[in-house]
Write an enzyme that holds these catalytic residues in place. Sequence first.
Site, PDB file in Angstrom:
ATOM      1  N   SER A 166     -10.300  -2.049   1.503  1.00  0.00           N
ATOM      2  CA  SER A 166     -10.922  -1.213   0.483  1.00  0.00           C
ATOM      3  C   SER A 166     -11.897  -0.226   1.136  1.00  0.00           C
ATOM      4  CB  SER A 166     -11.588  -2.090  -0.574  1.00  0.00           C
ATOM      5  OG  SER A 166     -11.896  -1.354  -1.730  1.00  0.00           O
ATOM      6  N   ASP A 259      -2.441  -0.344  -8.127  1.00  0.00           N
ATOM      7  CA  ASP A 259      -3.747   0.037  -7.606  1.00  0.00           C
ATOM      8  C   ASP A 259      -3.751   1.558  -7.486  1.00  0.00           C
ATOM      9  OD1 ASP A 259      -6.007   0.613  -6.079  1.00  0.00           O
ATOM     10  OD2 ASP A 259      -5.627  -0.941  -4.580  1.00  0.00           O
ATOM     11  N   HIS A 289      -5.481  -4.456  -6.642  1.00  0.00           N
ATOM     12  CA  HIS A 289      -6.584  -4.328  -5.692  1.00  0.00           C
ATOM     13  C   HIS A 289      -7.353  -5.647  -5.621  1.00  0.00           C
ATOM     14  CE1 HIS A 289      -9.115  -1.579  -3.339  1.00  0.00           C
ATOM     15  NE2 HIS A 289     -10.141  -2.311  -3.749  1.00  0.00           N
TER      16      HIS A 289
END
Length: 353
Positions: A166, A259, A289
């Site tokens: 991320s 995502d 995610h």
Amino acid sequence: MGTNQIEPARRGKYATLLDPELWDYIDQVNAWFPPGIAARPIAEQRAVYNAMCRAFHHAYPADVTASDSVVAADGRDIAVRRYRLAGKAPQAIVVYYHGGGFVLGDLDSHNDICAEICAATGFEVISADYRLAPEHLHPAALEDCLAVFEWVAATSALPIVLCGESAGGNLAAAVAHATRRSQRHAAGQVLIYPELGGATGRSYIEHAEAPLLSLSDIESYRRIRSAPGQSLDDPTLSPLRDSDFTGLPPTFIITAECDPLSSDGEAYRDRIVAAGGSAWWQEEPRLVHSFLRARNSVPRAGEAFARIVADIGRLGAAALVGEMAGRPEGGAKDRGPSESLGFKTIRHRSGTE
């Protein structure tokens, strides 16, 4: 935990697309870290996030030990945690940058993930506790991540594999870009559902309201991270906006189908391949995610994590014995379990789908 469950009627197209066990995970995350919490004070967000991380934490695998230390850089100390596997000399070092939207997370939030990477690869893992926004705006986090990488490069001759998830994937990529011409550059990078500064890709449209991370969440975190007037075209902020993708190390990008950020991984793969480099993109089907936290409860997530660990292991081992030389260029979007055993079995594609 039931108070924050998403009712089946409100799950929309994801109701049947996502497996029941993944919905159980999503409901648990939302119970700990509910939608809309971004409107609350940062200190409260961090306390809630840290409690959620503790709730999902798993014990270390056998024989993995961890020790904390600091890296001194420009008058500040950067906390790091070093993971080692007892009885095994590491063949490479993984420098790991945690996620959390540049606002959340620390050495504890992704502690068990780092320990499991260490156990599965036998590599030493060093996790960096970089400064967070909004107290420390860009480029503070990158400066810390770069300092940790340079410290590792100066203190060990082992190959270095950058890894981030991320927000940490953004930072890992930015470090790779910044150090690619250095004598001690990364041997490879593994980016897990990274935020790379995209804006208009397919997934930004198709999955703008995906569970656990929406487009509005991404935009909020980008605003919090940036100083007033910060240009999104700055490649240190948005690696996808770089004008030069030559010289980057072999790269694996793993994204989740559901995502908004998935297209960032595809576009980044394409840029590297177009520049003559080696990059592979894997979009994990029917995942969302943050699926790393579901690796022990959702079969799809566990299988994806096993592939990620295999990617890290291959990059470290290949760099050690020089196997990367002469590899064909290109990128694989889809890779079956049998294909995760080595570079020779990866299907290579051109930079476009």
